[in-house]
Design a protein around this motif. Structure first.
Motif, PDB file in Angstrom:
ATOM      1  N   THR A 324       0.838  -1.205   0.000  1.00  0.00           N
ATOM      2  CA  THR A 324       0.000   0.000   0.000  1.00  0.00           C
ATOM      3  C   THR A 324       0.874   1.258   0.000  1.00  0.00           C
ATOM      4  O   THR A 324       0.633   2.198  -0.765  1.00  0.00           O
ATOM      5  CB  THR A 324      -0.923   0.027   1.244  1.00  0.00           C
ATOM      6  OG1 THR A 324      -1.611  -1.215   1.310  1.00  0.00           O
ATOM      7  CG2 THR A 324      -1.932   1.162   1.180  1.00  0.00           C
ATOM      8  N   GLN A 327       2.608   1.919  -3.284  1.00  0.00           N
ATOM      9  CA  GLN A 327       1.749   2.374  -4.389  1.00  0.00           C
ATOM     10  C   GLN A 327       1.415   3.859  -4.311  1.00  0.00           C
ATOM     11  O   GLN A 327       0.831   4.412  -5.235  1.00  0.00           O
ATOM     12  CB  GLN A 327       0.421   1.607  -4.360  1.00  0.00           C
ATOM     13  CG  GLN A 327       0.514   0.243  -5.043  1.00  0.00           C
ATOM     14  CD  GLN A 327      -0.608  -0.670  -4.614  1.00  0.00           C
ATOM     15  OE1 GLN A 327      -1.597  -0.214  -4.050  1.00  0.00           O
ATOM     16  NE2 GLN A 327      -0.435  -1.951  -4.857  1.00  0.00           N
ATOM     17  N   GLN A 328       1.742   4.500  -3.200  1.00  0.00           N
ATOM     18  CA  GLN A 328       1.394   5.915  -3.046  1.00  0.00           C
ATOM     19  C   GLN A 328       2.175   6.745  -4.067  1.00  0.00           C
ATOM     20  O   GLN A 328       3.282   6.382  -4.448  1.00  0.00           O
ATOM     21  CB  GLN A 328       1.720   6.411  -1.625  1.00  0.00           C
ATOM     22  CG  GLN A 328       1.058   5.624  -0.513  1.00  0.00           C
ATOM     23  CD  GLN A 328      -0.453   5.682  -0.555  1.00  0.00           C
ATOM     24  OE1 GLN A 328      -1.031   6.748  -0.651  1.00  0.00           O
ATOM     25  NE2 GLN A 328      -1.082   4.523  -0.492  1.00  0.00           N
ATOM     26  N   GLU A 329       1.569   7.858  -4.452  1.00  0.00           N
ATOM     27  CA  GLU A 329       2.192   8.676  -5.494  1.00  0.00           C
ATOM     28  C   GLU A 329       3.568   9.196  -5.052  1.00  0.00           C
ATOM     29  O   GLU A 329       4.554   9.086  -5.754  1.00  0.00           O
ATOM     30  CB  GLU A 329       1.271   9.838  -5.841  1.00  0.00           C
ATOM     31  CG  GLU A 329       1.570  10.426  -7.197  1.00  0.00           C
ATOM     32  CD  GLU A 329       0.722  11.649  -7.463  1.00  0.00           C
ATOM     33  OE1 GLU A 329       1.140  12.475  -8.255  1.00  0.00           O
ATOM     34  OE2 GLU A 329      -0.353  11.777  -6.828  1.00  0.00           O
ATOM     35  N   LYS A 330       3.596   9.748  -3.825  1.00  0.00           N
ATOM     36  CA  LYS A 330       4.879  10.265  -3.321  1.00  0.00           C
ATOM     37  C   LYS A 330       5.467   9.218  -2.395  1.00  0.00           C
ATOM     38  O   LYS A 330       5.411   9.348  -1.178  1.00  0.00           O
ATOM     39  CB  LYS A 330       4.660  11.583  -2.577  1.00  0.00           C
ATOM     40  CG  LYS A 330       4.755  12.788  -3.462  1.00  0.00           C
ATOM     41  CD  LYS A 330       5.049  14.034  -2.672  1.00  0.00           C
ATOM     42  CE  LYS A 330       5.935  14.975  -3.472  1.00  0.00           C
ATOM     43  NZ  LYS A 330       6.369  16.104  -2.664  1.00  0.00           N
ATOM     44  N   ARG A 331       5.993   8.168  -2.967  1.00  0.00           N
ATOM     45  CA  ARG A 331       6.434   7.058  -2.132  1.00  0.00           C
ATOM     46  C   ARG A 331       7.865   7.272  -1.629  1.00  0.00           C
ATOM     47  O   ARG A 331       8.706   7.830  -2.327  1.00  0.00           O
ATOM     48  CB  ARG A 331       6.349   5.739  -2.886  1.00  0.00           C
ATOM     49  CG  ARG A 331       6.960   5.804  -4.264  1.00  0.00           C
ATOM     50  CD  ARG A 331       7.095   4.463  -4.886  1.00  0.00           C
ATOM     51  NE  ARG A 331       8.345   3.835  -4.523  1.00  0.00           N
ATOM     52  CZ  ARG A 331       8.558   2.539  -4.558  1.00  0.00           C
ATOM     53  NH1 ARG A 331       7.595   1.731  -4.898  1.00  0.00           N
ATOM     54  NH2 ARG A 331       9.728   2.044  -4.251  1.00  0.00           N
ATOM     55  N   LYS A 356       7.011  -3.851  -5.433  1.00  0.00           N
ATOM     56  CA  LYS A 356       7.662  -2.616  -5.914  1.00  0.00           C
ATOM     57  C   LYS A 356       8.572  -2.004  -4.848  1.00  0.00           C
ATOM     58  O   LYS A 356       8.539  -0.796  -4.576  1.00  0.00           O
ATOM     59  CB  LYS A 356       6.620  -1.592  -6.360  1.00  0.00           C
ATOM     60  CG  LYS A 356       5.794  -2.051  -7.539  1.00  0.00           C
ATOM     61  CD  LYS A 356       5.036  -0.870  -8.133  1.00  0.00           C
ATOM     62  CE  LYS A 356       4.355  -1.195  -9.431  1.00  0.00           C
ATOM     63  NZ  LYS A 356       3.305  -2.199  -9.320  1.00  0.00           N
TER      64      LYS A 356
END
Ligand SMILES: Cc1cc2nc3c(=O)[nH]c(=O)nc-3n(C[C@H](O)[C@H](O)[C@H](O)COP(=O)(O)O)c2cc1C
Length: 424
Positions: A324, A327-331, A356
């Motif tokens: 989770t 998958q965040q945009e600003k990972r 990922k």
């Protein structure tokens, strides 16, 4: 020298292209710098526009190209002062005699010469010209002035020139320029690391321990994780200069010195707290917790009474915390852990890709001498392909020592990648 072009995140380069025949090489230079992870904005002089189109640089850099100073529309976008502030490096390649002369005398009659005076960023010039123009006294005098003023000069190569002459003045190949730029940022980073620690200024979130999934008010499902690895890592990250938040499941360990601790029980609470860390800003996320894969579908409100010979409890899948966050945009930079009992490396490498992750540390928990409750551990670390780093076997050692090596691995992936240190 090998041209290693692995990634440097979050550094901004203003690439200025001036009106020399070597301007076509700057298109490749943009590609190489982008490959290395730099953000690029291109400035072109009026002279450069006669050699190559802004559209080429816009497409390659992914940003609008800046060509004019006295244009209200352009200034309303990212104007010269903003560009000057944005830059971590002003790289002028190719740099014509004309531009060198302007810089040396302090003229400010176009966008580039104004930017040169307005920026605090280091300035690098890559002179490229006919060998006679290079040898000219005025050019050499201007260069000496620029060096005096703190400008870094990448020397031209010698060889056959577009005009048919042979001699000094060719612009070095884009790969060689990109390599030097990267080496510069690596060195700057290393100096910071030596002074303030390998993770100086980084914000790190670490999950640790087991989670507890309630069955009723007095019973739960959990696992044998003690949290020792995560706590040791938290201490090592803090010692390396990071600001550390430890999201801890139910464990009986003291909070390491300097570390902020957030206690949770269930996987859902751990996920909530992990997402909250992302909101607060997190550069590195390290997931050491042994999160329960399943939770009880309906937690009984009251203690379940002993009745028949069998009791069925329905389980539902818990969210995957690491996946989770990844998958965040600003990972953040994602570090996972894999505890396996067989085909350890194979499963770990699969998990690295599937979730990922940037890096995964795996250990064989079937070995009685390391892992869960032990004070020692032995691990193999894998990096995502983009880092071009070989896997590392961390020999059996205390969890403190293993943590130190993991901090080094994170730092290497973030900053040095596979650049050979003796080449810097
Ligand atoms: C075909 C051609 C090639 C040129 N190549 C160079 C060059 O390689 N280096 C250089 O210093 N000037 C070169 N010049 C001269 C510059 O374009 C000229 O000095 C111009 O004013 C530079 O402006 P700028 O520095 O603002 O881009 C060349 C000119 C022409 C016509």
């Amino acid at each position: 020298m090998s041209f290693d072009l692995s990634v440097i995140p979050n550094k901004n380069i203003v690439l200025a292209v001036t009106g020399g025949i070597a301007a076509y090489k700057s298109a490749i230079l943009v590609r190489r710098l982008k490959d290395a992870g730099f953000n690029i904005r291109v400035v072109m002089t009026q002279g450069a526009l006669a050699f190559i189109t802004p559209l080429t640089f816009q497409a390659l850099s992914g940003n609008p190209v800046h060509t004019e100073l006295l244009n209200p529309e352009a200034e309303a976008g990212m104007g010269h002062i903003e560009l000057a502030r944005w830059a971590d490096l002003l790289l002028v390649a190719p740099a014509t005699c004309d531009t060198l002369a302007k810089f040396a005398t302090g003229l400010a009659d176009d966008l580039l010469s104004t930017l040169y005076l307005a920026t605090k960023a280091p300035v690098w010039v890559v002179p490229a010209m006919n060998q006679q123009m290079w040898a000219a006294k005025a050019t050499q005098r201007n260069l000496a002035t620029l060096v005096d003023d703190g400008v870094h000069v990448i020397m031209p190569d010698s060889g056959s020139q577009a005009c048919g002459d042979v001699g000094l003045g060719r612009m070095p190949e884009p790969e060689a320029i990109a390599y030097q730029v990267k080496a510069y940022f690596h060195q700057a980073q290393r100096a910071i690391a030596e002074k303030f620690g390998l993770l100086a200024g980084k914000r790190v979130a670490i999950t640790a321990g087991p989670t507890r999934e309630a069955i009723d008010p007095v019973r739960y499902i959990s696992n044998h994780s003690t949290g020792k690895m995560g706590f040791a890592l938290a201490a090592a990250c803090y010692a390396a200069g990071a600001k550390v938040t430890l999201i801890a499941g139910p464990v009986s360990l003291d909070t390491p010195n300097g570390v902020r601790r957030v206690n949770v029980q269930s996987a859902l609470q751990m996920l909530d707290q992990s997402l909250a860390q992302l909101q607060e800003g997190c550069d590195i996320f390290i997931a050491t917790a042994a999160v329960a894969d399943y939770r009880v579908a309906e937690v009984a409100e009251h203690k379940i009474k002993k009745s028949g010979d069998e009791l069925a409890v329905n389980l539902v899948k818990n969210p995957d915390i690491v996946a989770t966050i990844a998958q965040q945009e600003k990972r953040p930079f994602m570090v996972g852990f894999a505890a396996e009992t067989r085909q350890v490396e194979e499963y770990a490498a699969g998990k690295l890709v599937a979730k990922k992750l940037d890096m995964i540390a795996c250990n064989d928990v079937s070995r009685a001498d390391i892992g869960f409750a032990s004070d020692q551990n032995a691990m193999t670390v894998f990096f995502a392909d983009q880092y071009q780093l070989d896997k590392r076997d961390l020999e059996k050692a205390s969890k403190q020592e293993i943590s130190q090596q993991l901090v080094e691995a994170i730092h290497d992936a973030l900053h040095f990648n596979s650049l050979k240190k003796d080449e810097l």
